[in-house]
Write a protein that holds these residues in place. Structure first.
Motif, short mmCIF file in Angstrom:
data_model
loop_
_atom_site.label_atom_id
_atom_site.label_comp_id
_atom_site.label_asym_id
_atom_site.label_seq_id
_atom_site.Cartn_x
_atom_site.Cartn_y
_atom_site.Cartn_z
N ALA A 92 0.83 -1.21 0.00
CA ALA A 92 0.00 0.00 0.00
C ALA A 92 0.86 1.26 0.00
O ALA A 92 0.54 2.24 -0.68
N VAL A 93 1.95 1.25 0.75
CA VAL A 93 2.84 2.42 0.79
C VAL A 93 3.44 2.68 -0.58
O VAL A 93 3.51 3.82 -1.04
N ALA A 94 3.87 1.61 -1.26
CA ALA A 94 4.43 1.78 -2.61
C ALA A 94 3.38 2.30 -3.57
O ALA A 94 3.66 3.18 -4.40
N ALA A 95 2.16 1.79 -3.46
CA ALA A 95 1.08 2.25 -4.33
C ALA A 95 0.73 3.70 -4.05
O ALA A 95 0.49 4.49 -4.97
N ALA A 96 0.69 4.08 -2.78
CA ALA A 96 0.38 5.46 -2.40
C ALA A 96 1.45 6.41 -2.93
O ALA A 96 1.15 7.50 -3.42
N ALA A 97 2.72 6.00 -2.83
CA ALA A 97 3.81 6.84 -3.34
C ALA A 97 3.67 7.07 -4.83
O ALA A 97 3.93 8.17 -5.34
N ALA A 98 3.22 6.03 -5.56
CA ALA A 98 3.01 6.18 -7.00
C ALA A 98 1.85 7.14 -7.29
O ALA A 98 1.94 7.99 -8.18
N VAL A 99 0.77 7.02 -6.53
CA VAL A 99 -0.38 7.91 -6.72
C VAL A 99 -0.01 9.36 -6.41
O VAL A 99 -0.44 10.28 -7.10
N LEU A 100 0.80 9.55 -5.38
CA LEU A 100 1.17 10.90 -4.94
C LEU A 100 2.31 11.50 -5.74
O LEU A 100 2.66 12.67 -5.52
N SER A 101 2.88 10.74 -6.64
CA SER A 101 4.08 11.22 -7.35
C SER A 101 3.82 12.52 -8.11
O SER A 101 4.69 13.41 -8.17
N HIS A 102 2.63 12.67 -8.70
CA HIS A 102 2.36 13.91 -9.45
C HIS A 102 2.26 15.11 -8.51
O HIS A 102 2.64 16.22 -8.86
N VAL A 103 1.77 14.86 -7.28
CA VAL A 103 1.73 15.93 -6.27
C VAL A 103 3.15 16.29 -5.86
O VAL A 103 3.51 17.47 -5.77
N PHE A 104 3.96 15.28 -5.62
CA PHE A 104 5.35 15.52 -5.22
C PHE A 104 6.14 16.19 -6.34
O PHE A 104 7.00 17.04 -6.08
N ASP A 105 5.86 15.82 -7.60
CA ASP A 105 6.52 16.47 -8.73
C ASP A 105 6.23 17.98 -8.73
O ASP A 105 7.12 18.80 -8.98
N GLU A 106 4.98 18.33 -8.45
CA GLU A 106 4.59 19.74 -8.43
C GLU A 106 5.30 20.49 -7.30
O GLU A 106 5.80 21.60 -7.49
N ILE A 107 5.35 19.86 -6.11
CA ILE A 107 6.05 20.49 -4.98
C ILE A 107 7.52 20.67 -5.31
O ILE A 107 8.11 21.73 -5.07
N TRP A 108 8.13 19.65 -5.91
CA TRP A 108 9.55 19.70 -6.24
C TRP A 108 9.83 20.78 -7.28
O TRP A 108 10.86 21.46 -7.22
N GLU A 109 8.90 20.95 -8.20
CA GLU A 109 9.04 22.02 -9.19
C GLU A 109 9.00 23.38 -8.52
O GLU A 109 9.80 24.27 -8.84
N GLN A 110 8.10 23.57 -7.57
CA GLN A 110 8.01 24.83 -6.84
C GLN A 110 9.25 25.07 -6.00
O GLN A 110 9.74 26.19 -5.91
N VAL A 111 9.76 24.01 -5.37
CA VAL A 111 10.97 24.14 -4.56
C VAL A 111 12.14 24.62 -5.42
O VAL A 111 12.97 25.43 -4.99
N GLY A 112 12.18 24.15 -6.65
CA GLY A 112 13.27 24.52 -7.55
C GLY A 112 13.31 25.98 -7.93
O GLY A 112 14.32 26.47 -8.45
N ALA A 113 12.22 26.71 -7.65
CA ALA A 113 12.18 28.15 -7.98
C ALA A 113 13.05 28.97 -7.03
O ALA A 113 13.34 30.13 -7.32
N THR A 114 13.46 28.41 -5.90
CA THR A 114 14.30 29.11 -4.93
C THR A 114 15.70 28.52 -4.98
O THR A 114 15.88 27.31 -4.78
N SER A 115 16.67 29.37 -5.22
CA SER A 115 18.05 28.92 -5.34
C SER A 115 18.49 28.18 -4.08
O SER A 115 18.31 28.67 -2.96
N GLY A 116 19.06 27.00 -4.26
CA GLY A 116 19.61 26.23 -3.16
C GLY A 116 18.61 25.39 -2.39
O GLY A 116 19.00 24.59 -1.54
N ALA A 117 17.30 25.55 -2.68
CA ALA A 117 16.29 24.85 -1.89
C ALA A 117 16.33 23.34 -2.12
O ALA A 117 16.22 22.55 -1.17
N ARG A 118 16.48 22.92 -3.37
CA ARG A 118 16.52 21.49 -3.65
C ARG A 118 17.75 20.84 -3.01
O ARG A 118 17.67 19.76 -2.41
N LEU A 119 18.89 21.50 -3.14
CA LEU A 119 20.11 20.96 -2.56
C LEU A 119 19.99 20.85 -1.05
O LEU A 119 20.37 19.84 -0.45
N THR A 120 19.42 21.88 -0.42
CA THR A 120 19.24 21.86 1.03
C THR A 120 18.33 20.72 1.45
O THR A 120 18.61 20.00 2.42
N ALA A 121 17.22 20.55 0.73
CA ALA A 121 16.29 19.48 1.05
C ALA A 121 16.95 18.12 0.91
O ALA A 121 16.78 17.23 1.76
#
Length: 344
Positions: free
Chosen positions: A255-284
């Motif tokens: 179930a955890v693996a399936a949930a991670a797959a379902v949530l991947s598009h949400v996480f992709d969006e968050i990661w895209e937003q994080v990338g708008a701030t210099s150094g944020a992705r590296l820090t995370a």
């Protein structure tokens, strides 16, 4: 008092506010809900607010019934409300050339007008309120305050997912809304409440989940509301697919693996937003990997902005009483660790 509710997206603040509205309405209050994610102009805001307070008005509701239930279910459902607004308050929402600022002003006045007429409380929920200036103009907060402070029967719930933008609206010394709303802490769901809820919901679905297994679910999701609900749903699917009624640990892994797959598009969006701030992705990425959060080559100001962006988006949270940061969402932490280092 009016209140402000600040928390990252996907943790349930809108659900909490809507439940507050439901309970208030059941006790006789007139309620309305405007989400600034869906507002594109002053006219749009005004039309939504006017329609909702009129539709939820107790005295006008009876007169609206006279328009006919069939008409209200038809495609032209808005017309009776427009007509009622024009008849009762002289607001012609159907006019093409109506002055947008005047309509906006009348909309801000209407909740208190109805509240006084019906001798009831009116509560307006303004969601993602930090975006109001972007949509309605930079002076909108001063305009709102000039109306709100003269409305003893109308209170507001302000909610937003960007704390660094929303909190200053009520705390900055020269802010138009200074001290207008009391901040209500948005606390996490206690572990025991999650455990009781999960066991009960599985039982209602005629499936058996032990408290110990519920603990494992909470551990896997960190008690993050959206992720916990998604894992539980995927776990129900897995249990039924296994043709059993017992929630088991090996099915939780599925179930955890399936949930991670379902949530991947949400996480992709968050990661895209994080990338708008210099150094944020590296820090995370460094925090997720257990490394020192700030690399020696990163400027202090760049690091501070990166951390603030991660806190604003709910990616990180300050550990209680400590100087370091944690991921409140274990599934997103796993997502971060899987990202290619090339973006750093």
């Amino acid at each position: 008092r009016s209140v402000s509710l600040m928390a990252p997206r996907r943790v349930g603040k809108t659900s909490v506010a809507l439940e507050a509205l439901r309970q208030l309405e059941s006790k006789g209050a007139i309620v309305a809900h405007i989400d600034f994610f869906g507002v594109d102009s002053k006219r749009h805001f005004a039309e939504q607010l006017i329609r909702q307070v009129i539709e939820n008005s107790h005295s006008l509701r009876e007169r609206l019934k006279q328009v006919g239930r069939a008409v209200r279910r038809a495609a032209g459902v808005v017309k009776p409300f427009w007509s009622m607004a024009q008849t009762e308050f002289g607001i012609d929402l159907g006019a093409e050339n109506i002055d947008e600022d005047e309509l906006f002003r009348r909309a801000l006045e209407l909740p208190e007008t109805l509240a006084q007429r019906e001798e009831r409380l009116c509560v307006v929920f303004l969601d993602e309120f930090q975006d109001a200036a972007r949509v309605l103009g930079p002076n909108v907060y001063a305009t709102m305050r000039s109306h709100f402070q003269l409305q003893p029967h109308t209170k507001h719930i302000f909610a937003g997912s960007h704390e660094s933008l929303l909190r200053p609206l009520f705390t900055r010394p020269n802010a138009p809304l200074l001290r207008y709303a009391v901040e209500v802490p948005f606390v996490e769901v206690p572990h025991g409440d999650w455990q009781t809820y999960i066991v009960r919901k599985f039982n209602e679905a005629r499936l058996s989940c032990t408290p110990a297994l519920a603990d494992q679910i909470i551990y896997a999701t960190g008690g993050h509301p959206a992720d916990t609900m998604e894992v539980c749903q995927q776990l129900e699917f897995a249990v039924r697919a296994a043709q059993t009624r017992q929630v088991r640990l090996e099915l939780l892994h599925v179930a955890v693996a399936a949930a991670a797959a379902v949530l991947s598009h949400v996480f992709d969006e968050i990661w895209e937003q994080v990338g708008a701030t210099s150094g944020a992705r590296l820090t995370a990425r460094r925090i997720a990997a257990g490394e020192p959060a700030r690399p020696a080559a990163m400027h202090t100001q760049t690091y501070s902005r990166a951390v603030q962006a991660l806190l604003d988006k709910g990616v990180l949270r300050r550990a209680p009483g400590r100087s370091h940061f944690i991921f409140p969402e274990p599934l997103f932490k796993r997502y971060v660790l899987r990202q290619d280092r090339s973006w750093a």
